[in-house]
Enzyme design. Structure first.
Site, PDB file in Angstrom:
ATOM      1  N   LYS A 102       0.807  -1.227   0.000  1.00 54.26           N
ATOM      2  CA  LYS A 102       0.000   0.000   0.000  1.00 54.26           C
ATOM      3  C   LYS A 102       0.839   1.276   0.000  1.00 54.26           C
ATOM      4  O   LYS A 102       0.431   2.302  -0.536  1.00 54.26           O
ATOM      5  CB  LYS A 102      -0.931   0.002   1.218  1.00 54.26           C
ATOM      6  CG  LYS A 102      -2.007  -1.077   1.178  1.00 54.26           C
ATOM      7  CD  LYS A 102      -3.036  -0.790   0.110  1.00 54.26           C
ATOM      8  CE  LYS A 102      -4.197  -1.784   0.152  1.00 54.26           C
ATOM      9  NZ  LYS A 102      -5.092  -1.601  -1.011  1.00 54.26           N
ATOM     10  N   GLU A 124      -9.755   5.920   3.181  1.00 51.68           N
ATOM     11  CA  GLU A 124     -10.572   4.826   3.698  1.00 51.68           C
ATOM     12  C   GLU A 124      -9.653   3.638   3.922  1.00 51.68           C
ATOM     13  O   GLU A 124      -8.600   3.534   3.293  1.00 51.68           O
ATOM     14  CB  GLU A 124     -11.680   4.460   2.702  1.00 51.68           C
ATOM     15  CG  GLU A 124     -11.277   3.495   1.585  1.00 51.68           C
ATOM     16  CD  GLU A 124     -10.222   4.028   0.628  1.00 51.68           C
ATOM     17  OE1 GLU A 124     -10.104   5.254   0.509  1.00 51.68           O
ATOM     18  OE2 GLU A 124      -9.499   3.213   0.021  1.00 51.68           O
ATOM     19  N   SER A 392       1.811  -9.702  -0.929  1.00 49.85           N
ATOM     20  CA  SER A 392       1.548  -8.272  -0.851  1.00 49.85           C
ATOM     21  C   SER A 392       1.593  -7.687   0.555  1.00 49.85           C
ATOM     22  O   SER A 392       1.698  -6.482   0.722  1.00 49.85           O
ATOM     23  CB  SER A 392       0.189  -7.974  -1.475  1.00 49.85           C
ATOM     24  OG  SER A 392      -0.808  -8.729  -0.820  1.00 49.85           O
TER      25      SER A 392
END
Lengths: 413, 272
Positions: A102, A124, A392
Site C-alpha cells: 500500500k 478509507e 503483498s
C-alpha cells in the site's frame, strides 16, 4: 531500478484507460456534481505530474530510502518442493516499510497532494494497511490525516488502529451498513464532498472514479517492473504465470500491468470466496460471483441483489471484504487476458499456516488467498516452469483473527 | 404530460408570483404503505413539486437523516417495482403535481436505461435526478428519458464555475436544482444571501427555473430562499418527522404533513 528518474508510467499496447477513464466497458466518472470540478482538477494535476521527471525522481527516491525498495524476488524453495511443480517465487512486498504494498501508492499520492497544495488528507481503509500507509506518509509530510474505517474492521484490526493513532492520524469508525470497507469509502466520499477546498482523498486501491484506477495502478506498477528485471537477472526469462490476490485489486494490477503485452505470461487473480461462492452474500468475489453495475464512481463488477442494491459480501480478510473490484480487472476478466479464481476463508487459513511453517514468512490473510491457489498453478505450469506470487503484505495484523478462527486463544496478548 | 407538467406548474406559480415548495420524501420510508399516505397528502399540504427518493444501499451524498431513511425503506422490503407502484397510485389521485424521482445510478443501471425511463414515465413520473450521474456519463440515460418525455434534472453546486455550468446544462429540462452548500444533505445550513448570485447565474445560463436545496430547515430559511429562487426544497426535516413519529403509535403522516404545510405557507407568502 537504479535510475531514480525513470518514469513509473509504463505504456503498453493496450494503453488504457481512454480519455473518458474507461477500460473497455468499465471505469468512468460517476460522482456527484459537487465533486466533479475536483476530480477534473485532480486528473489535470496527475496528467501534469506524469510528465514531470522531478516528480518521479522524488517518488523513486522515497521508494528507495523510505520504503526500502526494491523488494526482493525470493525463491520459495520449500513451498516449491512441497507442491512439486514449477518454481515458486515470492515478490516480497511484505518487506516494505509499513508491511504491505500500500505504501507505494501513498508515496505517489502524497506527492501529488502536496503539488496540488492540499492541506488535509482523508483515506478509507479495510484491513488498515492503507490507513497505516496513509498515516505514515502524512506524518512524514506533516499533513493532518483522517482515516475512515468500518466499525467491524476497527474491531478485527486493532493493531493497525493503534499504529494509525501512533502516527498521528485520526481514525473515524463508521457504523453505517455492515461497518466494512464499502461503508468507510461512502463516509470518506461524504467528507470529501463537504470539505472540497482543502482536502485530498487518498484512495487506497485501483478502483473508484477516474483517474484513481489509472493513477494507483501506475504507482503500484513498480512491483511488476521490478519483478521483470529481477526474474531476468535470476532466471534469464519471464515467468510462466503471475498470481495475486484481488480485493479492490491494486497489488494485482501493480504486478500484472507490466506483463499485459507478454501473452505467454499467465495472469491469475484470486478473489475471496468467503463461506463459498454458492452462499448468497457470503463471499467477496465480484468477478466470479457478481455482475456489472455502478458504485463509488465507476462501472465495474459488483456484488448486488436483483434490484441493484449492493450486498455487503463476506471475507475473513478485511482487505478483500469489498463488493466491487477495480475497473481494469473487470476489463481483463472480460477480454480474458487475466483469469480469476477464488479461495474460501478455510483455504486461506490453511495457506496462512502452511506458508508460515514452510517458508518462515507469516503472510497477510489477503495474499494467503493467492497462496492457497499457487500449488495448483505450479502443478499446472509444471516442473521447469516459473510462477511468481505477489506476497503483498505481512500477517502480523491478522494473528488475532487467525487465532480466533482456528480456535486458539492468545491470552496475555 | 411529463415535462409539460413541470413547465405548467412553474408557469402557474410565476403568474401568482410564488416560489415553489418542493418536498422530498423517501419511497418506502418507513414502509411502502405508510409512505403512500405521506405522498398522497403532500399536495394538499401545499407541496408544488414532489421529489420521491428511491432507496439505494450506498447513498454517498446523503447525510445521516436520508441514509437512515434509505435503510428503513430497504429493510421494510422496498423494491423499485414498489416505487413505481407508489407513483401510479399517486397519479390516480393527482394529475397536476410534478413528481421527480431522486436517487443513485446503480438501481437505474440495473433496470437498464430504456426500461427505467419507460416504467417511470408510464407510472407518471416527470423527471429524475441521479446524484452520481454527471453529464459525462449521462448520454445513454438522457436518450432514454428524452424518448419518454422525462427530464433529467441537473444539480449545480457551489463548486460549479461558468465553464462547468455550460457542460452541466446541456440537454437539461424542466428546472435546475441548485445545491446550496458543498456537502451532504441536511447537515450544513443554507444561506439565502450567499446563494442569491449563484441562482441568478444559473437562471441566466439555463433559461430554466432554479430551485434550491440541501440545507433548508426552518420556515424562515425556506421563505428567504423563496425570495431569491424559483423554489425551496426541503427534505431532511420532513424525513426526520417521519422517523420521529415511529416510536409513537400515531399515524406516520400526521406530523410530517403539518410541517410541510407550515413550510409551504412560509414559501408561498415569502414574496408578499
Amino acid at each position: 531500478m537504479s535510475d531514480l528518474t525513470e518514469p513509473a508510467v509504463l505504456t503498453n499496447s493496450y494503453n488504457l484507460p481512454d480519455a473518458k477513464g474507461r477500460f473497455g466497458d468499465f471505469g468512468g466518472l460517476y460522482v456527484p456534481e459537487t465533486l466533479m470540478p475536483l476530480v477534473l482538477e485532480l486528473t489535470q494535476a496527475w496528467e501534469d505530474a506524469k510528465k514531470d521527471e522531478s516528480f518521479w525522481a522524488e517518488y523513486h527516491s522515497l521508494l528507495k530510502f523510505f520504503v526500502g525498495r526494491p523488494s526482493p524476488l525470493y525463491f520459495a524453495e520449500r513451498l516449491t518442493d512441497y507442491y512439486g511443480g514449477a518454481k515458486i517465487y515470492f515478490k516480497r512486498e511484505e518487506l516494505n516499510h509499513t508491511g504491505a504494498h500500500k505504501i507505494n501508492n501513498c508515496i505517489g499520492q502524497i506527492l501529488l497532494a502536496k503539488r496540488m497544495g492540499r492541506t488535509r488528507i482523508i483515506a478509507e481503509t479495510g484491513a488498515g494497511q492503507h490507513g497505516v500507509a496513509s498515516a505514515t506518509v502524512c506524518a512524514r509530510f506533516d499533513l493532518p490525516c483522517v482515516v475512515y474505517m468500518g466499525a467491524l474492521d476497527v474491531e478485527r484490526q486493532k493493531p493497525n488502529v493503534f499504529r494509525m493513532n501512533l502516527l498521528g492520524a485520526t481514525v473515524n469508525p463508521v457504523t453505517a451498513g455492515n461497518g466494512t470497507l464499502k461503508d468507510a469509502m461512502n463516509e470518506a466520499l461524504r467528507d470529501w464532498v463537504t470539505n472540497v477546498h482543502d482536502t485530498y482523498y487518498m484512495i487506497g486501491t485501483a478502483a473508484g472514479m477516474h483517474p484513481y484506477p489509472e493513477m494507483v495502478r501506475d504507482f503500484q506498477a513498480v512491483i511488476g517492473k521490478e519483478t521483470r528485471t529481477q526474474i531476468m537477472e535470476q532466471e534469464g526469462r519471464l515467468p510462466d504465470a503471475i498470481i495475486a490476490a484481488v480485493g479492490g485489486g491494486s497489488n494485482a494490477i501493480g504486478i500484472f500491468h507490466p506483463f499485459i503485452d507478454d501473452e505467454n505470461v499467465k495472469l491469475i487473480g484470486v478473489e475471496a470466496a468467503g463461506h463459498g461462492l454458492d452462499v448468497y452474500n457470503g463471499h467477496a468475489a465480484s468477478l466470479t460471483g457478481g455482475r456489472p453495475g455502478v458504485l463509488h464512481g465507476n462501472r465495474t463488477y459488483l456484488l448486488q441483489d436483483d434490484d441493484g442494491q449492493i450486498l455487503e459480501g463476506h471475507s475473513i480478510s478485511a482487505g478483500l471484504d469489498y463488493p466491487g473490484i477495480g475497473p481494469e480487472h473487470a476489463h481483463l476478466f472480460d477480454i480474458g487476458r487475466a483469469r480469476y479464481v477464488s479461495t474460501t476463508d478455510t483455504e486461506a487459513l490453511e495457506a496462512f499456516q502452511l506458508t508460515s511453517r514452510l517458508e518462515g514468512i507469516i503472510p497477510a490473510l489477503e495474499c494467503s488467498h493467492a497462496l492457497a491457489r499457487v500449488g495448483e498453478v505450479a502443478k499446472d505450469v509444471g516442473k521447469g516452469g516459473i510462477v511468481v506470487l505477489n506476497l503483498s503484505g505481512r500477517g502480523d495484523k491478522d494473528i488475532f483473527t487467525v487465532a480466533n478462527a482456528i480456535g486458539q486463544t492468545m491470552s496475555g496478548m | 404530460m411529463s415535462i409539460s407538467r413541470i413547465d405548467a406548474r412553474f408557469a402557474k406559480l410565476k403568474a401568482e408570483n410564488k416560489a415553489a415548495f418542493v418536498a422530498y420524501i423517501m419511497a418506502g420510508d418507513p414502509d411502502v404503505e405508510a409512505s403512500f399516505h405521506v405522498l398522497k397528502g403532500l399536495p394538499a399540504a401545499g407541496a408544488d413539486i414532489i421529489e420521491l427518493g428511491f432507496p439505494f444501499s450506498d447513498p454517498m451524498a446523503e447525510g445521516p437523516t436520508i441514509q437512515l431513511a434509505a435503510e428503513r425503506s430497504l429493510k421494510s422490503g422496498t423494491k423499485m417495482a414498489h416505487v413505481f407502484d407508489l407513483i401510479k397510485r399517486f397519479r390516480a389521485l393527482d394529475q397536476d403535481t410534478p413528481l421527480i424521482l431522486m436517487g443513485y445510478m446503480n438501481p437505474v443501471e440495473n433496470m437498464g436505461y430504456e426500461r427505467f425511463a419507460k416504467t417511470a414515465s408510464d407510472a407518471g413520473a416527470d423527471g429524475v435526478i441521479v446524484v452520481d450521474c454527471p453529464p459525462e456519463e449521462a448520454d445513454g440515460l438522457t436518450d432514454a428519458l428524452d424518448a419518454n418525455d422525462m427530464a433529467l434534472i441537473r444539480l449545480a453546486t457551489p463548486t460549479t464555475d461558468d465553464n462547468r455550468l455550460k457542460t452541466l446544462l446541456k440537454r437539461t429540462k424542466g428546472f435546475v436544482y441548485y445545491v446550496s452548500v458543498a456537502g451532504v444533505t441536511g447537515v450544513k445550513e443554507a444561506n439565502a444571501d450567499s446563494v442569491k448570485d449563484a441562482v441568478a447565474r444559473v437562471q441566466k445560463a439555463s433559461g430554466l427555473p432554479v430551485v434550491v436545496g440541501f440545507g433548508i430547515k426552518a420556515p424562515e430559511a425556506a421563505a428567504a430562499i423563496a425570495r431569491v429562487a424559483d423554489g425551496s426544497v426541503v427534505g431532511s426535516v420532513l424525513v426526520d418527522d417521519i422517523k420521529n413519529s415511529l416510536p409513537e403509535k400515531a399515524p406516520v403522516n400526521t406530523k410530517v404533513l403539518e410541517t410541510a404545510a407550515i413550510l409551504a405557507h412560509a414559501v408561498h407568502t415569502a414574496r408578499l
